[in-house]
Design an enzyme around this catalytic site. Structure first.
Site, PDB file in Angstrom:
ATOM      1  CB  CYS A  76      31.871  -9.221  10.038  1.00  0.00           C
ATOM      2  SG  CYS A  76      33.160 -10.254   9.278  1.00  0.00           S
ATOM      3  NE  ARG A 113      31.690  -8.792  18.269  1.00  0.00           N
ATOM      4  CZ  ARG A 113      32.470  -9.475  17.435  1.00  0.00           C
ATOM      5  NH1 ARG A 113      31.965 -10.464  16.710  1.00  0.00           N
ATOM      6  NH2 ARG A 113      33.754  -9.168  17.314  1.00  0.00           N
TER       7      ARG A 113
END
Length: 283
Positions: free
Chosen positions: A238, A180
């Site tokens: 995050c 990611r």
């Protein structure tokens, strides 16, 4: 004070004259809705069996506000958060131990919020519920009302602009999975990639195969390898400010203070004017 506690030490504390308040924050980030399956039900898991005396806390409703411009898990309304903590029996003079189903992310979110709003004594059960070897109970306790009133800290929290600046002036850690960060996949948010200057630091590397935190020395070595030095200002983000709280917890266990960008990538990527980096380098 250590930010984490072992199951054996927790058992001793629960048997002491000043036992901690227990908070059960079971939660999972899951693609169940996309797959047509029902989402994870933390309350049902709690009612099926929890640590004796533990009170259930709902991450999505009590540890976060509704998704919006501030990301998928923005800061909760502090009045509502305070009400939830007092309902659970949390008082300023009573220690608190938080646990979840074992991943540690949700428990860390509760830990961070309590610490950031002024509670002096909060720890996370290392390894979560799977580490507990004692009995479980199904009855729902009704603890005496606590007196904790959250007071936001003046430090410890980053917004988007502060996170961008810290990526250049200090160390900004991206706690998501490496793919990611690199922009190879993005299963949730509208844009793939990372905040320019951020360093890839997957939360999953804070723990061993048993789901428990690495020893403090190993955690320090890990963060030093990511560029953290004595006196470094450190921030973490995050996807939505949950797994990043686990990274802040790991840093605390290593003796390194860190700040949390709660909006995280879900907020950052929602603004097309914000820059996005891809690939393995911070850029």
């Amino acid at each position: 004070m250590n930010a984490i506690i072992s199951a054996s030490d927790l058992a001793k504390d629960l048997d002491s004259t000043h036992p901690p308040v227990l908070l059960d924050v079971r939660w999972q980030l899951t693609a169940a809705k996309a797959a047509g399956e029902p989402p994870f039900d933390g309350r049902a898991a709690y009612e099926a069996g929890h640590l004796p005396g533990a009170v259930y806390v709902d991450l999505d409703r009590e540890l976060a506000s509704a998704p919006g411009e501030g990301g998928r898990h923005p800061l909760p309304d502090l009045a509502r958060f305070g009400t939830a903590m007092r309902r659970a029996g949390v008082s300023a003079g009573t220690p608190v131990v938080v646990y979840d189903g074992g991943q540690g992310w949700a428990a860390a979110r509760a830990w961070w919020l309590l610490r950031w709003t002024g509670h002096p004594d909060v720890r996370v059960l290392d390894g979560g519920l799977p580490s507990w070897e004692g009995p479980l109970e199904k009855s729902v306790p009704a603890p005496a009302e606590g007196d904790f009133v959250p007071e936001p800290g003046v430090t410890g929290l980053l917004d988007a602009d502060a996170a961008a600046a810290l990526a250049r002036s200090g160390v900004l850690l991206d706690a998501r999975a490496g793919e990611r960060y690199r922009g190879e996949v993005e299963p949730i948010d509208p844009v793939a990639g990372h905040i320019p200057g951020a360093v890839s630091a997957p939360t999953t590397e804070n723990v061993g195969a048993d789901g428990r935190f690495l020893p403090a020395g190993e955690l320090r070595a890990r963060f030093e390898g990511l560029g953290v030095r004595e006196g470094s200002r450190v921030g973490v983000y995050c996807g939505s400010g949950v797994s990043a709280a686990h990274q802040v917890l790991a840093l605390a266990a290593a003796g390194i203070p860190a700040e949390l960008y709660v909006g995280s990538w879900s907020e950052w990527s929602s603004d097309p004017d914000r820059p996005v980096a891809v690939g393995p380098d911070p850029q």
